[in-house]
Scaffold this active site. Structure first.
Site, short mmCIF file in Angstrom:
data_model
loop_
_atom_site.label_atom_id
_atom_site.label_comp_id
_atom_site.label_asym_id
_atom_site.label_seq_id
_atom_site.Cartn_x
_atom_site.Cartn_y
_atom_site.Cartn_z
N THR A 72 0.84 -1.20 0.00
CA THR A 72 0.00 0.00 0.00
C THR A 72 0.88 1.25 0.00
O THR A 72 0.63 2.20 -0.76
CB THR A 72 -0.95 -0.02 1.22
OG1 THR A 72 -1.78 -1.19 1.10
CG2 THR A 72 -1.83 1.20 1.26
N GLN A 183 0.33 -10.36 -5.74
CA GLN A 183 -0.17 -11.75 -5.72
C GLN A 183 0.58 -12.64 -6.70
O GLN A 183 0.56 -13.87 -6.57
CB GLN A 183 -1.68 -11.77 -6.05
CG GLN A 183 -2.55 -11.06 -5.03
CD GLN A 183 -2.64 -11.78 -3.68
OE1 GLN A 183 -2.22 -12.94 -3.54
NE2 GLN A 183 -3.16 -11.10 -2.68
N CYS A 329 -11.91 -6.65 4.09
CA CYS A 329 -11.38 -5.31 4.28
C CYS A 329 -10.58 -5.32 5.58
O CYS A 329 -10.71 -6.22 6.38
CB CYS A 329 -12.51 -4.30 4.39
SG CYS A 329 -13.66 -4.44 3.04
N1 PLP Z 1 -2.11 -5.37 -4.04
C1 PLP Z 1 -2.72 -6.55 -4.03
C2 PLP Z 1 -3.02 -7.22 -5.34
C3 PLP Z 1 -3.05 -7.16 -2.83
O1 PLP Z 1 -3.65 -8.36 -2.83
C4 PLP Z 1 -2.75 -6.49 -1.61
C5 PLP Z 1 -3.16 -7.09 -0.32
O2 PLP Z 1 -4.17 -7.76 -0.22
C6 PLP Z 1 -2.10 -5.25 -1.67
C7 PLP Z 1 -1.80 -4.71 -2.90
C8 PLP Z 1 -1.75 -4.50 -0.40
O3 PLP Z 1 -0.66 -5.12 0.24
P1 PLP Z 1 -0.15 -4.68 1.69
O4 PLP Z 1 -0.95 -5.48 2.65
O5 PLP Z 1 1.31 -5.06 1.74
O6 PLP Z 1 -0.32 -3.22 1.82
#
Ligand code: PLP
Length: 391
Positions: A72, A183, A329
């Site tokens: 994120t 992923q 969420c």
């Molecule tokens: N992008 C994808 C495709 C994800 O599945 C996730 C988490 O579920 C994220 C970004 C966010 O990852 P993080 O938990 O490291 O912020």
């Protein structure tokens, strides 16, 4: 209640690998990696070893890995109109994302909402490449470059985007491509050196590392986003703040294991296929989303007519099986899946996601079968009672 639990929610967070746990524990006592003394230099080595291992996972140069607090933060850093090339400013005037992206990309990062274009996906979840090419062709570069961000594989459906084709389209339009490989990394081979992406987003906890650590991986660091976090100049000024050493060391260990684990994907796909066979056997009218597309070996996302995903998820949990309904969420509440909506499947009663890994075996699959049989039997019972009441 089952004696042992079956954890089938790897896409939410993969279980911590023993080698990652050991690396985290070993790094807990490390000194400040910016210190020049012996202890500081030992801490620095831990970071640089991890950087090398993460670079290897996506065939990048170690110096092209920037650690963040997760995917994120990596997305929020990259998705900005303000970039720098050396001392010069570079402007991205519009962000293009897909409707099925993770919220951290879909939200547009630091772009104002009016400067974000969302490209649709088809019923299988594949981004509309014609729409993307058209939108990029209409982009006026006088105001700045187009920045495109897309997920390599979807967290809900596992559907894999044609990133090679997308990269060609973006390149032809003179744009910049960010690929959210959260992923896909460790589940599919990724080679950033082959023009796959200009910038990658990675997350440790999806590959068996600890939570709260991730990375931006760049093909070239000539052009970089204006930092999101400024301060002491760590990570070559791209992300300030004393590094999360235990997290980074654990991430590195997980990346090392994930590279080896790529060989296990066929076995994981067989287990996923067994799970889908159970779904089809017990619920012949179930719909498996994205099944016609190329998907991650470990993911299946399905809906069963008459069965509310949120209620079923609780029943699975009580039966000892952890899986997801719609998309979980951060607050733990479950909302309608924006991915299914984007794919044109409407909200319906929601869908269940099973996502597995190397440790998933016959026991977990049997636990899934028993729990699903229970969910369906209860639904059949409810329908029967409803009909009798109506008669
Ligand atoms: N992008 C994808 C495709 C994800 O599945 C996730 C988490 O579920 C994220 C970004 C966010 O990852 P993080 O938990 O490291 O912020």
């Amino acid at each position: 209640m089952a004696a042992t639990r079956a954890y089938l929610d790897y896409n939410a967070s993969a279980p911590l690998l023993p080698e990652a746990r050991a690396a985290v524990v070993a790094a807990l006592d490390a000194a400040n990696p910016s210190s020049v003394h012996t202890e500081g230099r030992a801490a620095r080595r831990l970071i640089e070893d991890a950087r090398r291992d993460i670079a290897r996972l996506v065939n990048a140069k170690p110096e092209h890995v920037v650690f963040t607090s997760g995917a994120t933060e990596a997305a929020s850093t990259l998705l900005t109109p303000d970039w720098q090339m050396g001392r010069g400013a570079v402007r991205m005037s519009r962000l293009y994302v897909s409707e099925a992206d993770h919220p951290c990309v879909l939200g547009g990062g630091r772009f104002p909402a009016a400067q974000v274009t969302r490209v649709g996906v088809d019923r299988d979840g594949i981004a509309d490449l014609d729409a993307l090419a058209k939108a990029l062709a209409a982009h006026d570069k006088a105001d700045g470059l187009p920045l495109v961000a897309i997920h390599a594989a979807n967290n809900e459906t596992g559907v894999i985007q044609p990133v090679g084709r997308i990269a060609e389209i973006v390149k032809a339009a003179g744009g910049v491509l960010v690929v959210d490989a959260v992923q896909a990394a460790g589940r599919n081979p990724i080679d950033i050196s082959a023009g796959y992406a200009d910038y990658l987003i990675l997350s440790s906890h999806k590959i068996g590392g600890p939570k709260g650590v991730g990375a931006i991986v760049v093909q070239s660091d000539l052009m970089m986003p204006k930092p999101l976090i400024n301060g002491g100049g760590q990570e070559k000024g791209h992300r300030a703040g004393t590094e999360n050493l235990p997290g980074i060391a654990g991430f590195g260990a997980a990346a090392r294991a994930a590279l080896v684990g790529l060989d296990d994907m066929e076995a994981i796909a067989r287990h996923r296929d067994e799970i889908e066979a159970i779904v089809r056997e017990l619920a012949p009218d179930a719909e498996i989303f994205g099944a016609a597309a190329s998907r991650l070996a470990n993911t299946t996302f399905f809906a069963i007519p008459g069965i509310k995903a949120e209620t079923a998820q609780i029943a699975f949990d009580l039966a000892g099986v952890a899986l997801s309904a719609g998309s979980a969420c951060s607050s733990g509440k479950v909302g309608p899946s924006h991915v299914l909506k984007a794919m044109g499947h409407g909200d319906g009663l929601g869908a269940l996601r099973v996502s597995i890994g190397r440790a998933t075996g016959a026991e977990e699959i049997e636990a899934f079968r028993a729990a699903l049989a229970g969910v369906i039997a209860r639904q059949v019972g409810r329908e029967k009672a409803g009909k009798e009441k109506a008669a």
